[in-house]
Motif scaffolding. Structure first.
Motif, mmCIF file in Angstrom:
data_model
loop_
_atom_site.group_PDB
_atom_site.id
_atom_site.type_symbol
_atom_site.label_atom_id
_atom_site.label_comp_id
_atom_site.label_asym_id
_atom_site.label_seq_id
_atom_site.Cartn_x
_atom_site.Cartn_y
_atom_site.Cartn_z
ATOM 1 N N ALA A 188 -6.041 -46.586 -33.003
ATOM 2 C CA ALA A 188 -7.609 -46.116 -33.451
ATOM 3 C C ALA A 188 -7.603 -47.586 -32.522
ATOM 4 C CB ALA A 188 -7.655 -45.918 -34.442
ATOM 5 N N CYS A 233 -11.070 -43.645 -43.011
ATOM 6 C CA CYS A 233 -10.285 -44.049 -41.898
ATOM 7 C C CYS A 233 -11.672 -44.199 -40.551
ATOM 8 C CB CYS A 233 -9.383 -42.633 -41.398
ATOM 9 S SG CYS A 233 -8.363 -42.945 -42.127
ATOM 10 N N GLY A 268 -11.945 -46.689 -36.768
ATOM 11 C CA GLY A 268 -12.277 -46.266 -35.588
ATOM 12 C C GLY A 268 -11.394 -44.818 -35.095
ATOM 13 N N ILE A 269 -11.162 -43.885 -36.142
ATOM 14 C CA ILE A 269 -11.106 -42.533 -35.978
ATOM 15 C C ILE A 269 -11.871 -41.894 -36.211
ATOM 16 C CG2 ILE A 269 -9.586 -40.383 -36.710
ATOM 17 C CD1 ILE A 269 -7.216 -42.758 -38.350
ATOM 18 N N ASP A 270 -12.155 -41.395 -35.777
ATOM 19 C CA ASP A 270 -13.853 -40.161 -35.267
ATOM 20 C C ASP A 270 -13.569 -39.340 -35.797
ATOM 21 O OD1 ASP A 270 -15.496 -42.233 -33.397
ATOM 22 O OD2 ASP A 270 -13.820 -41.517 -32.246
ATOM 23 N N LYS A 294 -10.196 -47.780 -29.252
ATOM 24 C CA LYS A 294 -12.155 -48.320 -29.344
ATOM 25 C C LYS A 294 -11.905 -49.598 -28.208
ATOM 26 C CE LYS A 294 -12.771 -45.103 -31.758
ATOM 27 N NZ LYS A 294 -13.619 -44.301 -30.611
ATOM 28 N N VAL A 300 -11.615 -40.703 -30.683
ATOM 29 C CA VAL A 300 -9.610 -40.972 -31.688
ATOM 30 C C VAL A 300 -10.084 -39.345 -32.367
ATOM 31 C CG1 VAL A 300 -8.409 -41.463 -33.286
ATOM 32 C CG2 VAL A 300 -9.760 -42.856 -30.998
#
Length: 384
Positions: A309, A333, A337-339, A313, A319
């Motif tokens: 991730a 999470c 960065g984990i959408d 980014k 992600v």
């Protein structure tokens, strides 16, 4: 649509590449002409050999070596012929899973087999090494490995010390007279995600000794032994530093690599991400997919999906993560960065049923399909 997939293994169920290909299958049910790149992913621990060797055009080798208790074991390692790189996990030769609970004894367990794997890879032409050092059964400071590579770890009579931590207090001198000549040509990237020093209250013996079978008295003996080894090692190599973060990893194996080979200790996931050149695939992707067996609050603490991730980014890519299961704490999470993330279980099942490889593969593909059907349905809305 251009999708890059880099998902960690679902341990005991699907390998990294198997999980990735299942996701690809689900995507192609929706976007038949999508460009999908499945990349291997691991964190330097279990599964790293298979992920990198199979995912980067290498091959797997098996060699019989000395196990942690002296009996022979079969150890698998990988070779990437193009770069002359060997990939190995020390646990394959000296791991705690190779020792029955009733026989755990770090005073006797040895890293000799780790050195034998390195020797075998050198004989196959390898000069670059990626070594995961988690899951050890040993506390010998890496002396067994060094002996297998030709170092003399000698007592006062000029004889090799006995295997295991029991021999550390007997070390009187170190000799490199019979070291494998090719070792000087080798470089080692050591996947080490702990920062423990060699000795003391945060050292190898105190922190990890109990899980390897050590009682309090044994911990004290081992700690003094490692300190003695470090003192002798400093005479042999003035740069030896038992306080350096990570020297206490794998019962002191980190110290042996730093002091006696051309090695660096690095984050396991960073090694894998660099070696697989993931950035090159992510920068051109429309979407990045990652995941692991279980997403939880620990995932954000340097585990593989968050490493993916972070790279995504850098290029402002969305992600998604697919996982065997998730916990409430996995929402951390989203901040890392984990959408969005999705568990793949489709119904209430037993753990054994969930981990059955065919069930897991089907669940992964079916979940990926539905995620991409949602993406497809949302695209006209975005155009409005």
């Amino acid at each position: 649509m251009n999708v890059t997939i880099a998902i960690d293994s679902l341990k005991g169920s699907l390998s990294s590449l198997e999980a990735g290909r299942a996701i690809e299958e689900g995507i192609r049910r929706v976007y038949k002409s999508a460009s999908v790149n499945v990349r291997p992913l691991a964190d330097g621990g279990e599964g790293t050999v298979e992920a990198l060797a199979c995912g980067m055009g290498g091959r797997l080798e098996t060699v019989t070596v000395t196990g942690p208790l002296g009996a022979p074991v079969e150890c698998q390692y990988g070779i990437l012929p193009e770069s002359g790189t060997a990939i190995l996990e020390m646990s394959g030769a000296a791991g705690i899973t190779l020792v029955p609970d009733a026989e755990k004894d770090p005073m006797k367990t040895t890293t000799f087999g780790v050195g034998e794997v390195i020797r075998a890879a050198i004989q196959k032409g390898c000069r670059r090494f990626i070594v995961g050092i988690g899951g050890s059964a040993t506390n010998d400071g890496g002396t067994g490995m060094l002996q297998a590579l030709g170092y003399g770890i000698l007592d006062r009579d000029g004889k090799q010390i006995p295997p295991g931590a029991q021999g550390l207090a007997q070390i009187a001198s170190i000799s490199s007279e019979h070291v494998l000549p090719e070792l000087s040509e080798c470089t080692f990237r050591i996947a080490c995600d702990v920062n423990n020093p060699l000795c003391g209250p945060r050292g190898a013996s105190a922190v990890y000794g109990p899980q390897k079978g050590a009682d309090e008295a044994m911990i004290q003996v081992m700690d003094r032994g490692l300190a003695h080894f470090a003192e002798i090692a400093r005479k042999w190599n003035p740069k030896a530093d038992p306080e350096f973060p990570g020297t206490g990893s794998a019962g002191g194996l980190g110290f042996a690599f730093l002091t006696f080979t051309n090695a660096v200790l690095e984050s396991g996931i960073q090694i894998v991400l660099e070696e697989t050149k993931l950035r090159e695939y992510v920068k051109d992707a429309d979407l990045v997919i990652t995941g692991e067996g279980r997403l939880d609050g620990q995932t954000v603490m340097g585990k593989a999906p968050v490493g993916v991730a972070r790279i995504a980014k850098e290029f402002h890519k969305p992600v998604l993560a697919l996982s065997g299961s998730v916990t409430r704490e996995a929402t951390a999470c989203n901040d890392a960065g984990i959408d969005a993330f999705f568990p793949i279980l489709r119904s209430v099942v037993t753990l054994e049923e969930a981990m059955d490889p065919e069930n897991a593969r089907r669940n992964m593909a079916d979940t990926a399909e539905q995620v991409f059907r949602l993406i497809q349905a949302a695209q006209p809305m975005q155009a409005v």
